[in-house]
Design a protein around this motif. Structure first.
Motif, mmCIF file in Angstrom:
data_model
loop_
_atom_site.group_PDB
_atom_site.id
_atom_site.type_symbol
_atom_site.label_atom_id
_atom_site.label_comp_id
_atom_site.label_asym_id
_atom_site.label_seq_id
_atom_site.Cartn_x
_atom_site.Cartn_y
_atom_site.Cartn_z
ATOM 1 N N LEU A 453 -1.819 9.106 -4.309
ATOM 2 C CA LEU A 453 -1.531 10.515 -4.335
ATOM 3 C C LEU A 453 -0.793 11.054 -5.562
ATOM 4 N N PRO A 454 -1.025 12.242 -5.729
ATOM 5 C CA PRO A 454 -0.447 12.892 -6.990
ATOM 6 C C PRO A 454 1.139 12.737 -7.017
ATOM 7 N N ALA A 455 1.632 12.566 -8.158
ATOM 8 C CA ALA A 455 3.000 12.101 -8.330
ATOM 9 C C ALA A 455 3.841 13.192 -7.406
ATOM 10 N N GLY A 456 3.494 14.435 -7.411
ATOM 11 C CA GLY A 456 4.562 15.354 -6.947
ATOM 12 C C GLY A 456 4.525 15.299 -5.311
ATOM 13 N N GLN A 457 3.566 14.342 -4.685
ATOM 14 C CA GLN A 457 3.431 14.235 -3.306
ATOM 15 C C GLN A 457 3.886 12.995 -2.869
ATOM 16 N N ARG A 458 4.175 12.229 -3.688
ATOM 17 C CA ARG A 458 4.511 10.562 -3.241
ATOM 18 C C ARG A 458 5.828 10.446 -2.577
ATOM 19 N N ALA A 459 6.886 11.098 -3.028
ATOM 20 C CA ALA A 459 8.229 10.965 -2.428
ATOM 21 C C ALA A 459 8.209 11.509 -0.883
ATOM 22 N N ALA A 460 7.521 12.853 -0.730
ATOM 23 C CA ALA A 460 7.471 13.121 0.736
ATOM 24 C C ALA A 460 6.653 12.462 1.555
ATOM 25 N N PHE A 461 5.375 11.839 0.819
ATOM 26 C CA PHE A 461 4.482 11.012 1.633
ATOM 27 C C PHE A 461 5.282 9.666 2.205
ATOM 28 N N THR A 462 6.170 9.031 1.080
ATOM 29 C CA THR A 462 6.930 7.742 1.469
ATOM 30 C C THR A 462 8.003 8.149 2.553
ATOM 31 N N ASP A 463 8.518 9.416 2.530
ATOM 32 C CA ASP A 463 9.678 9.884 3.756
ATOM 33 C C ASP A 463 8.945 10.145 4.935
ATOM 34 N N PHE A 464 7.338 10.689 4.828
ATOM 35 C CA PHE A 464 6.802 10.943 6.227
ATOM 36 C C PHE A 464 6.338 9.623 6.880
ATOM 37 N N VAL A 465 5.865 8.571 6.134
ATOM 38 C CA VAL A 465 5.170 7.463 6.723
ATOM 39 C C VAL A 465 6.561 6.341 7.037
#
Length: 510
Positions: A453-465
Motif C-alpha cells: 500500500l502507499p506509505a500514507g495508508q500503511r498505519a491505518a491498514f495495520t490498525d484495521f487488520v
C-alpha cells in the motif's frame, strides 16, 4: 543385549529425552511458522500443515505402531522411529518446497508414534513395582518439559540462526539419543498377533478427512461440495472403524471401555485441555509476533509465563491429591483454564508482560494440576489387565484432540478475521482480498501486507487488520473458556464415586 545386561538408568534417560522431544517438535515448530511462511512465500493452508501433518499422523498410527513394537521388538521399533525422526526432521530443515516440508512432517509424526509406543513398553520392561511407577512419573514430566520449553528454545534458535535451526536441533537431539541403543534391552510380546490394519486405515482416514475439512473450510467455504464431502467421508469412515473394532476378537481400540464413565472422563480431559492450552501454544506466538510486534525470541520467552507452571504444578497436584479428591482437582483445573482464557481476552496490540502475566499463569497452573493426575488416572480407572489398552487409547485421544483442536481453532480464526474485514470492501484492495488478508494475518504477516500500500495508508491498514484479528482472537478465547467451563462439572460428575473394582484415581509423580 539381554535385559540383565541392559542399564535401567540409561533406558530411563533415553526414553525421557526422546519422548520430551516429541511434543517440543509440535510446540517449538509453532514459533517458526511466521518465518517459514515469509521465507517460502506460501499460503496459510500450506503452513498449517507443518503442524497438522505431524499431529495427524502421530495420532493416527499410535495404536498400530504399538502393535508392531510388540511383534517386531520394542528396541528395534524405537531405533527405527529415531532413525526416521532424524532423517525427516533434518530434511525438513534443508528443503525449500512447502509440499515436501509438509510431507516430511507427516512422516516425522509416524516416526514419533514409533518412538513413543516403543519407549513406553521398554520402560515398563526395565522397571518393576514402585520403581516402574516412578519411572513413568519421570516420563510424564518429560512430556510436560517438552511442551513447556519447546516455544522458548525455538524462539531463541529462530532469532539466532533462522527457522531451519529448529529442525536441525531436534534432529541432533534425536541422533544423540540413538547412541544409547546398544545399552537398551530388546523385548517382545509373545502373545502379539499383528496389526489391525482395517481399524488403523479407517481411523486414520476419518481423522484425515476431518482435519482437511477444517483446514479447507475457510478457504473454499464451509458449504462447499468438497468440504461437505470430506465431512461425509469422516462420518462414513468413523462408522466403519467402530464396526471393524466391534468385530475384532482382540481390538486395538476396545470400545467397551467407553461404557465406563470414569474412563470417558479421563479421556475427555486432554481433549478439553487441547482447546484451552495446546491451541494457545500454537497460535499465541503468531499473535505476539504479528500483532504485538515481538521478535521470535521474545515471543518464545513470553510463552514461559504459560509453560513454567506446567513444570511446577504436577508435583503440587500429586501432593494435594492425598487430601483433596482428584476429581475435584481436575474440575478445578478446567475452571482455572477457563478463567485464564477469559482473562486473556484483555490482550491487544499494546499488551506487555504486565497484561499477560496473570492470565497465562492461571492457565498454566490449571494445566499443570491436571498433568499431575491424568497419566496415572488413565490406567487406574480400568482393571489392571486392561491398563495397556487404556494407556494406548488415552494417548490416542490426547493426540487426536490436539490435532482437531489446532485445525479447528486455526480455521475459526481465519473465518472470523475475514468476516471483520469484509465490512469495508475495497478500502485496501491493493493488499489483496479479504481471504488473502485474513490468511496473512493468521500467519503473523500483517506488516508484509502493508508494504503493498502507499506509505500514507500503511498505519491505518495495520490498525484495521490487527483490530479484526484481535477481535477474532478474543472470540475464540471466549469459546475456549466456555468449552472448559462447561466441561468441568461434566468431568466431576463422571468421576464421582461408584461401586467399582478398579483403583481410585492415582497420580504418578517422579
Amino acid at each position: 543385549m539381554s535385559a540383565r545386561r541392559a542399564s535401567p538408568a540409561i533406558t530411563l534417560v533415553a526414553v525421557c529425552v526422546a519422548c520430551g522431544l516429541l511434543p517440543a517438535s509440535l510446540t517449538g515448530t509453532s514459533i517458526a511458522l511466521p518465518d517459514i511462511g515469509t521465507d517460502l512465500g506460501v499460503s496459510l493452508v500450506s503452513v498449517q500443515w507443518i503442524v497438522n501433518a505431524y499431529n495427524l499422523t502421530f495420532a493416527s498410527v499410535m495404536l498400530a505402531t504399538g502393535a508392531l513394537a510388540d511383534l517386531l521388538g520394542r528396541k528395534r521399533m524405537f531405533g527405527i522411529g529415531l532413525a526416521g525422526f532424524v532423517a525427516c526432521t533434518a530434511a525438513a530443515g534443508a528443503v525449500s518446497d512447502i509440499v515436501v516440508l509438509d510431507v516430511l512432517r507427516g512422516a516425522a509424526g509416524i516416526a514419533a508414534a514409533m518412538v513413543l509406543t516403543a519407549a513406553s513398553a521398554m520402560l515398563a520392561q526395565a522397571f518393576d513395582g514402585p520403581a516402574r511407577m516412578k519411572a513413568f512419573g519421570w516420563l510424564g514430566s518429560s512430556f510436560g518439559l517438552g511442551l513447556a520449553l519447546g516455544p522458548s528454545t525455538s524462539g531463541i534458535l529462530v532469532d539466532l540462526w533462522g527457522w531451519r535451526a529448529v529442525f536441525f536441533t531436534h534432529a541432533l537431539i534425536a541422533a544423540a539419543v540413538a547412541l544409547a541403543l546398544p545399552k537398551l534391552a530388546e523385548s517382545r510380546n509373545p502373545d502379539a498377533t499383528g496389526v489391525d490394519w482395517l481399524g488403523t486405515t479407517t481411523f486414520s482416514g476419518s481423522l484425515f478427512a476431518l482435519t482437511l475439512a477444517l483446514v479447507e473450510g475457510p478457504q473454499l467455504g464451509w458449504a462447499a461440495p468438497t468440504v461437505l464431502a470430506l465431512y461425509a467421508a469422516c462420518v462414513v469412515l468413523l462408522i466403519a472403524f467402530v464396526v471393524a473394532e466391534s468385530r475384532q476378537e482382540r481390538p486395538m481400540f476396545d470400545l467397551s471401555l467407553f461404557r465406563q464413565p470414569r474412563f470417558v472422563a479421563v479421556c475427555l480431559m486432554p481433549v478439553l485441555l487441547a482447546f484451552g492450552f495446546v491451541c494457545l501454544l500454537v497460535f499465541l506466538p503468531s499473535f505476539f509476533i504479528g500483532i504485538t510486534g515481538m521478535s521470535a525470541q521474545r515471543a518464545g520467552l513470553t510463552m514461559l509465563l504459560l509453560t513454567v507452571p506446567v513444570l511446577v504444578f504436577p508435583v503440587v497436584a500429586g501432593t494435594v491429591s492425598k487430601t483433596v479428591p482428584p476429581r475435584v482437582l481436575l474440575g478445578a483445573s478446567l475452571l482455572l483454564v477457563a478463567g485464564g482464557a477469559a482473562w486473556l481476552t484483555t490482550i491487544d496490540r499494546t499488551s506487555g508482560v504486565g497484561t499477560l502475566l496473570g492470565p497465562l499463569l492461571v492457565i498454566g497452573t490449571g494445566v499443570g494440576i491436571s498433568f499431575g493426575l491424568l497419566d496415572g488416572a488413565a490406567v487406574s480407572t480400568v482393571p489392571a489387565s486392561r491398563a495397556g489398552m487404556a494407556a494406548g487409547m488415552f494417548n490416542t485421544m490426547r493426540l487426536t484432540g490436539e490435532a482437531v483442536a489446532i485445525a479447528g481453532m486455526g480455521s475459526l480464526l481465519v473465518t472470523l478475521t475475514r468476516g471483520g474485514l469484509t465490512g469495508d470492501p475495497g478500502r485496501y484492495a491493493a493488499a489483496g482480498d479479504a481471504g488473502t488478508v485474513a490468511n496473512k494475518a493468521a500467519q503473523g504477516q500483517i506488516a508484509e501486507l502493508a508494504t503493498a500500500l502507499p506509505a500514507g495508508q500503511r498505519a491505518a491498514f495495520t490498525d484495521f487488520v490487527s483490530g479484526s484479528y484481535t477481535t477474532a482472537f478474543h472470540t475464540v478465547l471466549w469459546l475456549l473458556a466456555a468449552v472448559c467451563a462447561l466441561g468441568a462439572p461434566a468431568i466431576v460428575w463422571m468421576l464421582r464415586d461408584r461401586t467399582s473394582t478398579v483403583d481410585e484415581l492415582a497420580p504418578v509423580t517422579p
